[in-house]
Design a protein around this motif. Structure first.
Motif, PDB file in Angstrom:
ATOM      1  N   UNK A 131       0.787  -1.230  -0.244  1.00 36.67           N
ATOM      2  CA  UNK A 131       0.145  -0.033   0.109  1.00 36.67           C
ATOM      3  C   UNK A 131       1.040   1.097   0.014  1.00 36.67           C
ATOM      4  N   UNK A 132       2.107   1.186   0.440  1.00 36.22           N
ATOM      5  CA  UNK A 132       2.956   2.597   0.825  1.00 36.22           C
ATOM      6  C   UNK A 132       4.271   2.360   0.219  1.00 36.22           C
ATOM      7  N   UNK A 151       7.332  -2.329   7.569  1.00 29.31           N
ATOM      8  CA  UNK A 151       7.138  -3.740   7.283  1.00 29.31           C
ATOM      9  C   UNK A 151       6.863  -4.112   5.868  1.00 29.31           C
ATOM     10  N   UNK A 152       6.344  -3.245   5.247  1.00 30.75           N
ATOM     11  CA  UNK A 152       6.563  -3.578   3.665  1.00 30.75           C
ATOM     12  C   UNK A 152       7.812  -3.314   3.371  1.00 30.75           C
ATOM     13  N   UNK A 153       8.668  -2.499   3.685  1.00 29.95           N
ATOM     14  CA  UNK A 153       9.846  -2.527   3.056  1.00 29.95           C
ATOM     15  C   UNK A 153      10.945  -3.740   3.566  1.00 29.95           C
ATOM     16  N   UNK A 154      10.486  -4.287   4.856  1.00 33.19           N
ATOM     17  CA  UNK A 154      11.269  -5.308   5.117  1.00 33.19           C
ATOM     18  C   UNK A 154      11.001  -6.672   4.516  1.00 33.19           C
ATOM     19  N   UNK A 155       9.593  -6.646   4.109  1.00 35.58           N
ATOM     20  CA  UNK A 155       9.029  -7.770   3.259  1.00 35.58           C
ATOM     21  C   UNK A 155       9.760  -7.782   1.608  1.00 35.58           C
ATOM     22  N   UNK A 195       6.017   5.471   8.033  1.00 33.78           N
ATOM     23  CA  UNK A 195       5.029   4.804   8.723  1.00 33.78           C
ATOM     24  C   UNK A 195       5.371   3.316   9.289  1.00 33.78           C
ATOM     25  N   UNK A 196       4.806   2.747  10.290  1.00 32.82           N
ATOM     26  CA  UNK A 196       4.974   1.299  10.659  1.00 32.82           C
ATOM     27  C   UNK A 196       4.505   0.499   9.492  1.00 32.82           C
ATOM     28  N   UNK A 197       3.505   0.682   8.707  1.00 30.08           N
ATOM     29  CA  UNK A 197       3.113  -0.144   7.734  1.00 30.08           C
ATOM     30  C   UNK A 197       4.274  -0.127   6.583  1.00 30.08           C
TER      31      UNK A 197
END
Length: 277
Positions: free
Chosen positions: A5-6, A35-39, A30-32
């Motif tokens: 999403x981000x 986590x998207x970056x780590x993924x 943001x937190x989201x």
């Protein structure tokens, strides 16, 4: 994560592009997003077709730091285990990469917007880039393991200046100190990042890059070169049976581009001390 999403994630010509994609908020972190970056970085790392990652931001700014639009910091609800601050979730995943990462930074790269890139292999900046480790000016603390990465990049004196004062500084100061390697005009920046990525993808062996990257991070901080030499000796002794080293030498003498075939997921030497960490 099947959908992001981000951020956005694309792969073309052996190069993965990971883009912060909240331009309407100057890519506020943001937190989201963390986590998207780590993924996404994990996804690139496990894909043998990907040789290099370009990390950038949509719009005129890389990232203005933590998104404070809701009036404070997002602490992500109730964690199942020990809470991990968001900038470090990205910086740590880049640190663990076997693939090189090129960060292309323009506009603001402040707070988390710079700490998430400190574990990248390259930071290329546009002339309009502005940096700041602004934590003391917000009454908060450095994150993203930046107190470990930054002095190794620019020296303790410069790290103290930037972190204690929290001041903003430009691309030329960042280049002179070693925070960024190269500076380009804004409309040239991304093209230059891809030019470097293509050179790495075409000219280097993925297993050699993976081992070299982690050798530098894992071994350069030891208090003696002797353990490093012991590991070097094992690596060099194995070269006669290492297909990429044979190809590298043969292609040199035949004056042709190398065709490296070994895959990181299958060919890393099992004795590397960081594989268990």
């Amino acid at each position: 994560m099947a959908e992001y999403a981000e951020i956005t994630y694309t792969v073309e010509d052996r190069i993965a592009t990971i883009t912060l994609n909240r331009p309407q908020a100057r890519n506020g972190y943001t937190v989201r997003m963390s986590d998207e970056l780590a993924d996404a970085f994990g996804r690139a790392d496990s894909d043998e077709e990907v040789r290099v990652v370009v990390f950038t931001g949509a719009g005129d700014h890389f990232c203005v730091g933590a998104d404070l639009s809701q009036g404070g910091f997002d602490f992500d609800g109730e964690p199942d285990g020990p809470w991990q601050e968001p900038a470090g979730r990205c910086a740590k995943r880049i640190f663990l990469m076997n693939k090189p990462v090129i960060a292309a930074l323009r506009g603001a790269a402040v707070g988390a917007g710079i700490t998430i890139t400190l574990s990248a292999d390259y930071r290329l900046a546009a002339t309009d880039a502005r940096f700041g480790f602004v934590f003391t000016r917000r009454g908060i603390f450095p994150e993203g393991a930046s107190a470990w990465f930054l002095p190794r990049l620019v020296g303790m004196g410069t790290a103290l200046d930037w972190m204690i004062s929290g001041r903003l500084f430009g691309a030329e100061e960042a280049r002179a100190a070693g925070l960024v390697q190269r500076v380009y005009e804004p409309d040239e920046l991304l093209g230059k990042a891809y030019e470097l990525a293509r050179e790495i993808a075409a000219s280097t062996a993925p297993v050699s890059v993976a081992v070299t990257r982690q050798l530098l991070y894992r071994m350069s901080g030891l208090d003696s070169p002797l353990p490093v030499h012991e590991l070097d000796s094992k690596l060099i002794a194995g070269l006669p049976a290492h297909a990429d080293s044979v190809e590298g030498v043969v292609s040199f003498f035949e004056k042709r581009p190398p065709k490296f075939t070994l895959e990181v997921g299958k060919a890393l030497p099992a004795y590397l001390p960081w594989l268990d960490s």
